[in-house]
Design a protein around this motif. Structure first.
Motif, mmCIF file in Angstrom:
data_model
loop_
_atom_site.group_PDB
_atom_site.id
_atom_site.type_symbol
_atom_site.label_atom_id
_atom_site.label_comp_id
_atom_site.label_asym_id
_atom_site.label_seq_id
_atom_site.Cartn_x
_atom_site.Cartn_y
_atom_site.Cartn_z
ATOM 1 N N LYS A 57 0.835 -1.204 0.000
ATOM 2 C CA LYS A 57 0.000 0.000 0.000
ATOM 3 C C LYS A 57 0.871 1.257 0.000
ATOM 4 O O LYS A 57 0.612 2.204 -0.737
ATOM 5 N N LEU A 58 1.910 1.257 0.820
ATOM 6 C CA LEU A 58 2.803 2.416 0.886
ATOM 7 C C LEU A 58 3.554 2.635 -0.427
ATOM 8 O O LEU A 58 3.863 3.766 -0.793
ATOM 9 N N ASP A 59 3.858 1.553 -1.131
ATOM 10 C CA ASP A 59 4.554 1.647 -2.421
ATOM 11 C C ASP A 59 3.619 1.951 -3.580
ATOM 12 O O ASP A 59 4.070 2.109 -4.712
ATOM 13 N N GLY A 60 2.302 1.985 -3.315
ATOM 14 C CA GLY A 60 1.349 2.282 -4.373
ATOM 15 C C GLY A 60 0.990 1.092 -5.237
ATOM 16 O O GLY A 60 0.350 1.241 -6.277
ATOM 17 N N LYS A 61 1.389 -0.104 -4.832
ATOM 18 C CA LYS A 61 1.078 -1.304 -5.624
ATOM 19 C C LYS A 61 -0.363 -1.746 -5.412
ATOM 20 O O LYS A 61 -0.970 -2.322 -6.300
ATOM 21 N N THR A 62 -0.895 -1.517 -4.216
ATOM 22 C CA THR A 62 -2.310 -1.728 -3.937
ATOM 23 C C THR A 62 -2.845 -0.459 -3.288
ATOM 24 O O THR A 62 -2.087 0.328 -2.720
ATOM 25 N N ALA A 63 -4.141 -0.282 -3.374
ATOM 26 C CA ALA A 63 -4.756 0.954 -2.879
ATOM 27 C C ALA A 63 -5.132 0.842 -1.403
ATOM 28 O O ALA A 63 -5.475 -0.238 -0.911
ATOM 29 N N PHE A 64 -5.049 1.962 -0.712
ATOM 30 C CA PHE A 64 -5.580 2.046 0.636
ATOM 31 C C PHE A 64 -7.096 2.127 0.537
ATOM 32 O O PHE A 64 -7.626 2.866 -0.293
ATOM 33 N N THR A 65 -7.791 1.403 1.388
ATOM 34 C CA THR A 65 -9.237 1.559 1.479
ATOM 35 C C THR A 65 -9.522 2.732 2.418
ATOM 36 O O THR A 65 -8.625 3.156 3.178
ATOM 37 N N LEU A 66 -10.739 3.211 2.400
ATOM 38 C CA LEU A 66 -11.104 4.285 3.322
ATOM 39 C C LEU A 66 -10.948 3.803 4.765
ATOM 40 O O LEU A 66 -10.484 4.548 5.631
ATOM 41 N N LYS A 67 -11.274 2.544 5.010
ATOM 42 C CA LYS A 67 -11.110 1.962 6.349
ATOM 43 C C LYS A 67 -9.640 2.003 6.777
ATOM 44 O O LYS A 67 -9.335 2.356 7.923
ATOM 45 N N ASP A 68 -8.730 1.660 5.856
ATOM 46 C CA ASP A 68 -7.291 1.727 6.144
ATOM 47 C C ASP A 68 -6.874 3.151 6.479
ATOM 48 O O ASP A 68 -6.135 3.390 7.434
ATOM 49 N N MET A 69 -7.333 4.089 5.662
ATOM 50 C CA MET A 69 -6.945 5.496 5.848
ATOM 51 C C MET A 69 -7.422 6.034 7.194
ATOM 52 O O MET A 69 -6.660 6.702 7.904
ATOM 53 N N VAL A 70 -8.655 5.726 7.540
ATOM 54 C CA VAL A 70 -9.205 6.204 8.813
ATOM 55 C C VAL A 70 -8.466 5.551 9.982
ATOM 56 O O VAL A 70 -8.164 6.218 10.980
ATOM 57 N N ALA A 71 -8.136 4.268 9.857
ATOM 58 C CA ALA A 71 -7.380 3.588 10.924
ATOM 59 C C ALA A 71 -6.022 4.249 11.129
ATOM 60 O O ALA A 71 -5.601 4.484 12.265
ATOM 61 N N ILE A 72 -5.337 4.557 10.038
ATOM 62 C CA ILE A 72 -4.027 5.218 10.133
ATOM 63 C C ILE A 72 -4.167 6.600 10.748
ATOM 64 O O ILE A 72 -3.394 6.995 11.621
ATOM 65 N N GLN A 73 -5.177 7.338 10.311
ATOM 66 C CA GLN A 73 -5.404 8.670 10.871
ATOM 67 C C GLN A 73 -5.652 8.581 12.381
ATOM 68 O O GLN A 73 -5.098 9.373 13.153
ATOM 69 N N GLU A 74 -6.450 7.620 12.815
ATOM 70 C CA GLU A 74 -6.734 7.472 14.244
ATOM 71 C C GLU A 74 -5.477 7.100 15.036
ATOM 72 O O GLU A 74 -5.282 7.587 16.147
ATOM 73 N N ILE A 75 -4.632 6.272 14.454
ATOM 74 C CA ILE A 75 -3.376 5.892 15.116
ATOM 75 C C ILE A 75 -2.479 7.114 15.285
ATOM 76 O O ILE A 75 -1.937 7.366 16.364
ATOM 77 N N PHE A 76 -2.346 7.904 14.221
ATOM 78 C CA PHE A 76 -1.529 9.120 14.306
ATOM 79 C C PHE A 76 -2.130 10.117 15.286
ATOM 80 O O PHE A 76 -1.414 10.713 16.095
ATOM 81 N N ASN A 77 -3.433 10.334 15.210
ATOM 82 C CA ASN A 77 -4.065 11.318 16.079
ATOM 83 C C ASN A 77 -4.005 10.906 17.550
ATOM 84 O O ASN A 77 -3.879 11.763 18.421
ATOM 85 N N ALA A 78 -4.057 9.610 17.830
ATOM 86 C CA ALA A 78 -3.902 9.138 19.214
ATOM 87 C C ALA A 78 -2.475 9.377 19.697
ATOM 88 O O ALA A 78 -2.243 9.697 20.862
ATOM 89 N N LYS A 79 -1.524 9.242 18.795
ATOM 90 C CA LYS A 79 -0.103 9.402 19.145
ATOM 91 C C LYS A 79 0.248 10.868 19.425
ATOM 92 O O LYS A 79 1.016 11.161 20.330
ATOM 93 N N VAL A 80 -0.313 11.804 18.606
ATOM 94 C CA VAL A 80 0.086 13.209 18.735
ATOM 95 C C VAL A 80 -1.052 14.154 19.117
ATOM 96 O O VAL A 80 -0.850 15.352 19.191
#
Length: 94
Positions: A57-80
């Motif tokens: 996903k990070l290399d652009g070979k497969t797409a992030f789903t909206l669920k993936d994106m929201v999960a990543i955003q929540e992880i970052f927002n919890a961290k900072v």
């Protein structure tokens, strides 16, 4: 040395720029991973996906789903503390 369009397309499909540097698909996401001290392994574990799936996903070979994106955003927002938007994290560098 100038490259033909066919050669450029082949190089970019392989994920390597003309000068041999890696093309970063999500530069803000990669930068914030480093700044926040989040490893790809820990992010993949938090998202309940394999490390290799996250790398694709990070290399652009497969797409992030909206669920993936929201999960990543929540992880970052919890961290900072709620500082990152989806637009910022997932702005493409291509």
């Amino acid at each position: 040395m100038w490259y033909t369009n066919a050669r450029k397309q082949h190089i970019y499909r392989k994920g390597v720029g003309i000068l041999g540097t890696k093309i970063v698909v999500y530069p803000n996401l990669i930068a914030e991973l480093a700044r926040c001290g989040i490893t790809v392994t820990s992010l993949a574990n938090s998202m309940a996906i394999s490390r290799s799936a996250l790398y694709k996903k990070l290399d652009g070979k497969t797409a992030f789903t909206l669920k993936d994106m929201v999960a990543i955003q929540e992880i970052f927002n919890a961290k900072v503390g709620g500082a990152f938007t989806l637009d910022y994290l997932f702005t493409s560098g291509l």
